[in-house]
Design a protein around this motif. Structure first.
Motif, short mmCIF file in Angstrom:
data_model
loop_
_atom_site.label_atom_id
_atom_site.label_comp_id
_atom_site.label_asym_id
_atom_site.label_seq_id
_atom_site.Cartn_x
_atom_site.Cartn_y
_atom_site.Cartn_z
N GLN A 1 53.34 49.60 17.82
CA GLN A 1 54.11 50.81 18.08
C GLN A 1 53.36 52.03 17.52
O GLN A 1 52.62 51.93 16.56
CB GLN A 1 55.49 50.72 17.41
N GLU A 2 53.58 53.17 18.13
CA GLU A 2 53.01 54.40 17.62
C GLU A 2 53.71 54.78 16.32
O GLU A 2 54.93 54.62 16.21
CB GLU A 2 53.15 55.53 18.63
N PRO A 3 52.99 55.24 15.34
CA PRO A 3 53.63 55.66 14.08
C PRO A 3 54.54 56.85 14.32
O PRO A 3 54.37 57.58 15.30
CB PRO A 3 52.45 56.02 13.18
N PRO A 4 55.52 57.06 13.45
CA PRO A 4 56.48 58.16 13.64
C PRO A 4 55.79 59.52 13.76
O PRO A 4 54.89 59.85 12.98
CB PRO A 4 57.35 58.10 12.37
N ALA A 5 56.24 60.30 14.70
CA ALA A 5 55.62 61.61 14.95
C ALA A 5 55.72 62.52 13.73
O ALA A 5 54.79 63.28 13.45
CB ALA A 5 56.28 62.27 16.16
#
Length: 324
Positions: free
Chosen positions: A78-82
Motif C-alpha cells: 500500500q502507498e504510505p499515508p499522504a
C-alpha cells in the motif's frame, strides 16, 4: 544535529521504531551533554503492532527537527499515508536530515527524496521499491546509504547500523562505540564519510569465527595474513575464506582492511597522533599506504577527516562510565 524527530503513523514496524527510540530517546547525557532532544511525532495516537503510542507532537513538528527518522513501513503493498509523505517532504525542504529505517524508504521515495539517488531497503523489498520508483537507484547489497541529507538502511540490524552511523557523524566514533557497547551490538559497521557504506561486520554469536574476530581486532598493528588468521582459527585458508564469506559477506583481507580503516578513523578523532604513527598503529605500514586506502574507502584524506571532526564539539572523557 541535536533535535531528532521520529515520524510515526499507524502501520509502522515496532522493531525499527523501538531501536531508534532507544538510541536517540535514551538519556545519555553522561556521554555527551546535551544529548539529543527527542520527539515522537504523529497525527494522533497510533497503532504500532500490538502497541498504541501517544505522540509528543503532530507531524507538523517534523519541520522543527534537525534529523527526521522514518521507521519501517509494514504494508509495502500500500502507498504510505499522504500526510506522512507530505510532512517528511516539508521537513526535508526545511533543512532536516532525513533517514529511513528498513522499508521506511518507501515513504522517502513517495516524497521524492530518493529521486536520482542511490538507496536501499530490506532485501526482500528492493525489487518492489525499484519497480514503483524507477528514478531511484536501488542497491540490494549494501547495509545503508548515506547521501548526506538523505539516508536509507536495509532491514533490522542494518537499521541499528544506520542509527549508530548518525551518532558517529554527530559525536564521533568513540561515543558511537560506547553506545554500541551499551546496547551489546557490534560497533564496527560504519563507513565514516563514505557516501555508500558497505562495510560488513561479524554478528556476535556461536559460529566458527566467534573467537577469531576479537583476536584479530587486538592485533591490527601487526601485518596479519590469511595464513595467520587460518592458523588462529585452526582451519585451512580455504575453509577460512568460506566461513568469512558466510559470516561477514566478504573476504578475510577485505574485512581486515575495513577494521584498520575504522581504527584509523577513531585515532584521527580522539588523538593528536601523526598520520605516520596512526599508519603504524593500524598495520598500514606507511602514511602513504594509509592515505591511499583511507581516501578510497572514506572519501577524504586522513587530514581532512581529522579537521572535520575538530570543528565539532568534542565529547568528554569516557573513563569511569557505567554500562548496564
Amino acid at each position: 544535529m541535536t533535535t531528532v524527530a521520529l515520524a510515526v503513523t499507524d502501520g509502522m514496524l515496532h522493531f525499527e521504531l523501538a531501536l531508534a527510540m532507544e538510541v536517540f530517546g535514551s538519556d545519555l547525557t553522561h556521554l555527551v551533554n546535551p544529548w539529543y532532544d527527542f520527539a515522537l511525532c504523529g497525527p494522533s495516537a497510533v497503532q504500532v503492532g500490538r502497541f498504541r503510542l501517544e505522540p509528543d507532537h503532530g507531524l507538523e513538528h517534523l519541520t522543527r527537527a534537525d534529523t527526521v527518522i522514518v521507521p519501517g513501513w509494514a504494508d509495502v503493498d500500500q502507498e504510505p499515508p499522504a500526510e506522512l509523505v507530505d510532512a517528511v517532504r516539508q521537513a526535508h525542504g526545511a533543512g532536516a536530515r532525513v533517514a529511513s529505517l528498513c522499508t521506511g524508504a518507501f515513504v522517502l521515495a513517495a516524497a521524492g527524496l530518493l529521486d536520482g539517488r542511490l538507496a536501499t531497503t530490506h532485501w526482500a523489498h528492493t525489487q518492489e521499491l525499484a519497480r514503483r520508483h524507477p528514478r531511484v537507484t536501488v542497491d540490494p547489497d549494501v547495509l545503508y546509504v548515506d547521501n548526506g541529507g538523505v539516508l536509507t538502511s536495509a532491514g533490522k540490524a542494518a537499521a541499528m547500523d544506520l542509527c549508530l552511523h548518525l551518532v558517529r557523524l554527530d559525536h564521533g566514533s568513540a561515543v558511537a562505540n560506547t553506545v554500541a557497547r551499551r546496547l551489546v551490538v557490534p560497533p564496527h559497521r560504519d563507513g565514516g564519510q563514505a557516501q555508500f557504506v558497505t562495510t560488513p561486520v561479524p554478528a556476535p554469536g556461536n559460529h566458527p569465527l566467534a573467537g577469531l574476530f576479537p583476536w584479530a581486532l587486538q592485533r591490527l598493528d601487526q601485518p596479519l595474513t590469511v595464513e595467520d588468521l587460518a592458523r588462529q582459527a585452526r582451519m585451512s585458508s580455504r575453509h577460512l575464506g568460506r566461513h568469512f564469506k558466510s559470516v561477514t559477506g566478504t573476504t578475510p583481507l577485505q574485512w581486515l582492511l575495513a577494521q584498520r580503516i575504522r581504527h584509523a578513523q577513531e585515532l584521527l578523532e580522539t588523538t593528536e597522533d601523526t598520520v605516520d604513527t596512526i599508519a603504524t598503529a593500524t598495520g598500514m605500514g606507511t602514511a602513504t599506504t594509509l592515505r591511499r586506502h583511507f581516501a578510497r574507502t572514506v572519501g577524504v584524506p586522513p587530514d581532512t577527516y581529522r579537521r572535520t571532526f575538530r570543528t565539532r564539539t568534542r565529547p568528554g572523557p569516557l573513563n569511569g562510565e557505567r554500562h548496564p
